[in-house]
Structures are given as structure tokens and as C-alpha cells.
Design an enzyme around this catalytic site. Structure first.
Site, PDB file in Angstrom:
ATOM      1  N   HIS A   1       0.789  -1.235   0.000  1.00 26.49           N
ATOM      2  CA  HIS A   1       0.000   0.000   0.000  1.00 26.49           C
ATOM      3  C   HIS A   1       0.817   1.278   0.000  1.00 26.49           C
ATOM      4  O   HIS A   1       0.276   2.357  -0.131  1.00 26.49           O
ATOM      5  CB  HIS A   1      -0.962   0.028   1.194  1.00 26.49           C
ATOM      6  CG  HIS A   1      -0.259   0.326   2.494  1.00 26.49           C
ATOM      7  ND1 HIS A   1       0.462  -0.626   3.163  1.00 26.49           N
ATOM      8  CD2 HIS A   1      -0.140   1.463   3.223  1.00 26.49           C
ATOM      9  CE1 HIS A   1       0.980  -0.084   4.258  1.00 26.49           C
ATOM     10  NE2 HIS A   1       0.635   1.178   4.327  1.00 26.49           N
TER      11      HIS A   1
HETATM   12  C1  UD1 Z   1      -2.220   5.351   6.054  1.00 29.71           C
HETATM   13  C2  UD1 Z   1      -0.937   5.860   6.734  1.00 29.71           C
HETATM   14  C3  UD1 Z   1       0.137   4.794   6.600  1.00 29.71           C
HETATM   15  C4  UD1 Z   1      -0.325   3.447   7.089  1.00 29.71           C
HETATM   16  C5  UD1 Z   1      -1.609   3.077   6.372  1.00 29.71           C
HETATM   17  C6  UD1 Z   1      -2.148   1.764   6.854  1.00 29.71           C
HETATM   18  C7  UD1 Z   1      -0.503   8.270   6.633  1.00 29.71           C
HETATM   19  C8  UD1 Z   1       0.308   9.304   5.965  1.00 29.71           C
HETATM   20  N1  UD1 Z   1      -0.445   7.054   6.070  1.00 29.71           N
HETATM   21  O1  UD1 Z   1      -1.937   5.235   4.656  1.00 29.71           O
HETATM   22  O2  UD1 Z   1       1.256   5.205   7.383  1.00 29.71           O
HETATM   23  O3  UD1 Z   1       0.670   2.491   6.834  1.00 29.71           O
HETATM   24  O4  UD1 Z   1      -2.581   4.110   6.613  1.00 29.71           O
HETATM   25  O5  UD1 Z   1      -3.251   1.378   6.098  1.00 29.71           O
HETATM   26  O6  UD1 Z   1      -1.131   8.546   7.622  1.00 29.71           O
HETATM   27  N2  UD1 Z   1      -9.266   4.705   1.710  1.00 29.71           N
HETATM   28  C9  UD1 Z   1     -10.468   4.069   1.641  1.00 29.71           C
HETATM   29  N3  UD1 Z   1     -11.067   3.685   2.801  1.00 29.71           N
HETATM   30  C10 UD1 Z   1     -10.514   3.924   4.016  1.00 29.71           C
HETATM   31  C11 UD1 Z   1      -9.286   4.591   4.076  1.00 29.71           C
HETATM   32  C12 UD1 Z   1      -8.667   4.966   2.920  1.00 29.71           C
HETATM   33  O7  UD1 Z   1     -11.005   3.826   0.573  1.00 29.71           O
HETATM   34  O8  UD1 Z   1     -11.128   3.529   5.032  1.00 29.71           O
HETATM   35  C13 UD1 Z   1      -8.575   5.094   0.460  1.00 29.71           C
HETATM   36  C14 UD1 Z   1      -8.876   6.476   0.021  1.00 29.71           C
HETATM   37  O9  UD1 Z   1      -8.949   6.507  -1.349  1.00 29.71           O
HETATM   38  C15 UD1 Z   1      -7.649   7.249   0.459  1.00 29.71           C
HETATM   39  C16 UD1 Z   1      -6.551   6.217   0.345  1.00 29.71           C
HETATM   40  O10 UD1 Z   1      -7.188   4.983   0.667  1.00 29.71           O
HETATM   41  O11 UD1 Z   1      -7.413   8.378  -0.304  1.00 29.71           O
HETATM   42  C17 UD1 Z   1      -5.398   6.442   1.265  1.00 29.71           C
HETATM   43  O12 UD1 Z   1      -5.817   6.591   2.618  1.00 29.71           O
HETATM   44  P1  UD1 Z   1      -4.916   7.462   3.643  1.00 29.71           P
HETATM   45  O13 UD1 Z   1      -5.468   7.368   5.006  1.00 29.71           O
HETATM   46  O14 UD1 Z   1      -4.672   8.805   3.080  1.00 29.71           O
HETATM   47  O15 UD1 Z   1      -3.509   6.733   3.583  1.00 29.71           O
HETATM   48  P2  UD1 Z   1      -3.095   5.191   3.575  1.00 29.71           P
HETATM   49  O16 UD1 Z   1      -2.479   4.891   2.278  1.00 29.71           O
HETATM   50  O17 UD1 Z   1      -4.200   4.314   4.066  1.00 29.71           O
END
Ligand code: UD1
Length: 365
Positions: free
Chosen positions: A206
């Protein structure tokens, strides 16, 4: 003492759970409030962990959702400030290195509320990684820093953080693993996916550096194509990765891999069962490097570096980067029996939360 715990994203839940459970043993000493920022909001990225880990429901849900780093961090700060003003906690406890961690630590510090950072001091020394800023900033804000491994104490010392604030307590995520391992192993998840113990590889992916760049993701998929020809690969896919695969038009590559099975993100117990039974784990996660070390399962980390060096020097982890040939070579080496044996690491004994709560208790006196 009124303590406000912050969770936001998937890797936070298993770190807060043992601390809340330990504090609950002393109801006359601690009043606990749980805030969920809503950084992760899908049921399988959040709700399932509350059930699996027997976490209490959040007292406050900020519902910030996704966005750019600036948007997400700013929204968390805006939503968290009124909570602090209303509840006036003595301490805010933040864990790990996600955007929710730094946003809440900074908001609290500016209001003069004391901050404790659990899993402090880890450094990848790679500033292309968003978490590295979150780690450094949170550590420099925090009043109390709890570390998981000796390298973290050394990093903090080098950065001039007074040693009196820093306590090596062990790993709360391992507290959770040890507590739930038996329950996890009792599930019949292998049967559900038609897998045999030690007969498959488990994959997670991821990190933006792996999945947001088409050439890098394509290379990793090429490597997986070769690995799945040797043994089945189970791939619980993060929503970010699913989105990128679709965006880059890579679905066809996955369809061609008959032995690779992609699933929704899994709950804590199911995933723990799979890790414990895997022949090999391929990942770019931070926490999984630590969990596989304790389980004694070989882990290949698809990154150029790790902020958790003890898993490499004493555990089962090998940092292999994202070069397809190297990934395949290292995976085949594991299948040929060339893998590291794990060791029990200092203070990764299931009692880290106990030590943290004891320190907070002392501070309160
Ligand atoms: C976040 C953390 C990362 C951690 C990871 C674990 C930061 C900078 N990154 O990254 O350190 O390793 O979580 O999973 O804080 N999305 C969904 N549903 C959700 C959450 C996210 O669809 O419940 C999608 C969205 O499109 C979003 C993308 O995932 O834009 C990324 O989510 P985000 O929380 O920004 O970062 P992660 O890549 O999950």
C-alpha cells in the site's frame, strides 16, 4: 488523570487496545476518552478491528475521511481542537506515525496539553516517506516518548531529545498479537481460501512509493507473476492499491495470475492466522515486519529501507526493495529453505502496555 487516546488509521487500533485495557484496571486513577479521527472509515479498515480487538466504541468520532496530506492533517486539527477545549485532558496519547498522530500531537501541544507518543524514535531516514515527517515532528512535540527497540533511543539521543523523556518499554502491537494469537489460530481461514499451512505466500502492498508509480507497481506485479507460479499467493488489498490498479489499467495482469488471489482487506484475527501459517510474507507495511519476526515467519520487505532495524538484525525480516529480479530471487531463496530464524526480542513480551501505564501513573503522582 484524564487521558485522551487517539486512533485514526488501521495500524493504530492494535496499539491503543492494550493500553486502554491496562488503564481500565485502575478506574480510580484514569478516566479514559477514545477519539477516532476517521482517517480510515471503511468497515474493513476500521470497524472490524474494534470487534476483533474488543476495543470500546470511540467516545468521539471526527469523521475527517480522505484527502491530500495538507487537507487531511488540517481537518484533523480543526476537528480535534474543540474536543480538547471541551474535555481538557491531562494527557493525549498518540501512537505510530500516521497523519492522525502528528495532527493530534501538534494540536494538543499548542493548547498546553501533555502528549505521550507510543512507538517513538523509529527512523527510516527517508524523507520521501510521509510517515518520516510524522515521526520526527511527533517526537519533538511529545513530553513522554515510549520506544520499541534500542535504535529508537539512539535516534532520539542523536536528535537531542532529553533522555529523561524517553522510555524503552517494548512493543504494544506485540502485546496485542500475543493476547489474540490462540483465538486467531482457532479460525478456519485456511479452509475458506483453500490454502495449506506453510503452503502459500501472503502479500500486502500500500505504500505510495510502490503503488502510486505505474512503473514500480508494474515491476512488482511482474515479480508476483513469477512467485505465484511457484506457490499460491493471497493478497488482501488496501483500497489505495485497488484504486491504483484500476487507474493504471493493470487488472488484466492480475487476471492472468491464476495462483494469486486478491481479497478485500481482512480483519485482525483472520490476518494474524494467515501470517502465522504463511510460508513467506511479502509486504511494505511497518507493523507486519515486527509481527512476522515474533511469529518466526520469513518476511520480505518491499521497500528500500526500514525504520524497524531490529527486525532485520535479530528477526526474520529482509529488506529487498522493489526491483522485480531481487524480489523473485529472495522469494525463491526462502522457498529453498534459506531464511532467517527469528528470536525473542527484548521486552517484546506482551507487557509493554503495563510498563507504559506504570510510567503514566508515576507522572501523575
Ligand atoms: C495510512 C498511513 C500509513 C499506514 C496506512 C495503513 C498516513 C500518511 N499514512 O496510509 O502510514 O501504513 O494508513 O493502512 O497517515 N481509503 C479508503 N477507505 C478507508 C481509508 C482509505 O477507501 O477507510 C482510500 C482512500 O482513497 C484514500 C486512500 O485509501 O485516499 C489512502 O488513505 P490514507 O489514510 O490517506 O492513507 P493510507 O495509504 O491508508
Amino acid at each position: 488523570m484524564r487521558v485522551l487516546h487517539v486512533v485514526g488509521a488501521r495500524p493504530n487500533f492494535m496499539k491503543i487496545a492494550p493500553i486502554m485495557r491496562e488503564m481500565a484496571k485502575y478506574p480510580h486513577e484514569f478516566e479514559q476518552i477514545l477519539v477516532h479521527t476517521g482517517q480510515h472509515y471503511d468497515d474493513n479498515m476500521s470497524k472490524v478491528f474494534f470487534e476483533d480487538l474488543e476495543l470500546p466504541q470511540p467516545d468521539i468520532y471526527l469523521g475527517v475521511g480522505s484527502g491530500s496530506h495538507a487537507q487531511q492533517t488540517a481537518r484533523i486539527m480543526l476537528a480535534f481542537e474543540p474536543v480538547l477545549l471541551e474535555y481538557k485532558p491531562d494527557w493525549v496519547i498518540v501512537v505510530g506515525d500516521v497523519n492522525s498522530t502528528v495532527a493530534c500531537a501538534l494540536t494538543a501541544a499548542k493548547l498546553g496539553v501533555k502528549v505521550a507518543h507510543v512507538e517513538a524514535g523509529l527512523r527510516s531516514f527517508d524523507r520521501t516517506m510521509p510517515e518520516e515527517f510524522n515521526r520526527v515532528l511527533t517526537d519533538h512535540i511529545a513530553d513522554l516518548l515510549f520506544t520499541t527497540e534500542p535504535s529508537a533511543n539512539e535516534n532520539l539521543r542523536q536528535e537531542g531529545i532529553p533522555e529523561g523523556k524517553v522510555h524503552f518499554v517494548g512493543n504494544v502491537m506485540i502485546d496485542t498479537l500475543l493476547r489474540h494469537k490462540e483465538r486467531a489460530l482457532a479460525l478456519n481461514i485456511l479452509g475458506k481460501y483453500g490454502l495449506e499451512s506453510r503452503g502459500f505466500a501472503l502479500l500486502t502492498l500500500h505504500r505510495p512509493s510502490n503503488v502510486d508509480v505505474p512503473e514500480v507497481l508494474a515491476g512488482i506485479l511482474d515479480a508476483l507473476s513469477e512467485i505465484q507460479a511457484r506457490l499460491p499467493v493471497l493478497f488482501p488489498a488496501h483500497p489505495r492499491t485497488v484504486e491504483r490498479i484500476r487507474e493504471f489499467g493493470f487488472e488484466g495482469r492480475l487476471v492472468g495470475m491464476q495462483n494469486l488471489r486478491m481479497t478485500e482487506p481482512l480483519g485482525y484475527l483472520e490476518f494474524l492466522n494467515l501470517m502465522a501459517n504463511a510460508r513467506l510474507v511479502l509486504t511494505d507495511s511497518g507493523g507486519i515486519q515486527e509481527e512476522t519476526t515474533i511469529l518466526g515467519v520469513p518476511c520480505l520487505t518491499l521497500r528500500e529501507n526500514t525504520e524497524r532495524p531490529v527486525t532485520v538484525t535479530q528477526g526474520t525480516n529482509t529488506v529487498v526493495g522493489s526491483d522485480p529480479q531481487r524480489i523473485v530471487a529472495e522469494a525463491l531463496a526462502v522457498l529453498d529453505g534459506k531464511s532467517k530464524a527469528g528470536r525473542v526480542l527484548e521486552l517484546w513480551d506482551g507487557r509493554a502496555a503495563e510498563r507504559i501505564v506504570a510510567f503514566l501513573s508515576e507522572v501523575a503522582e
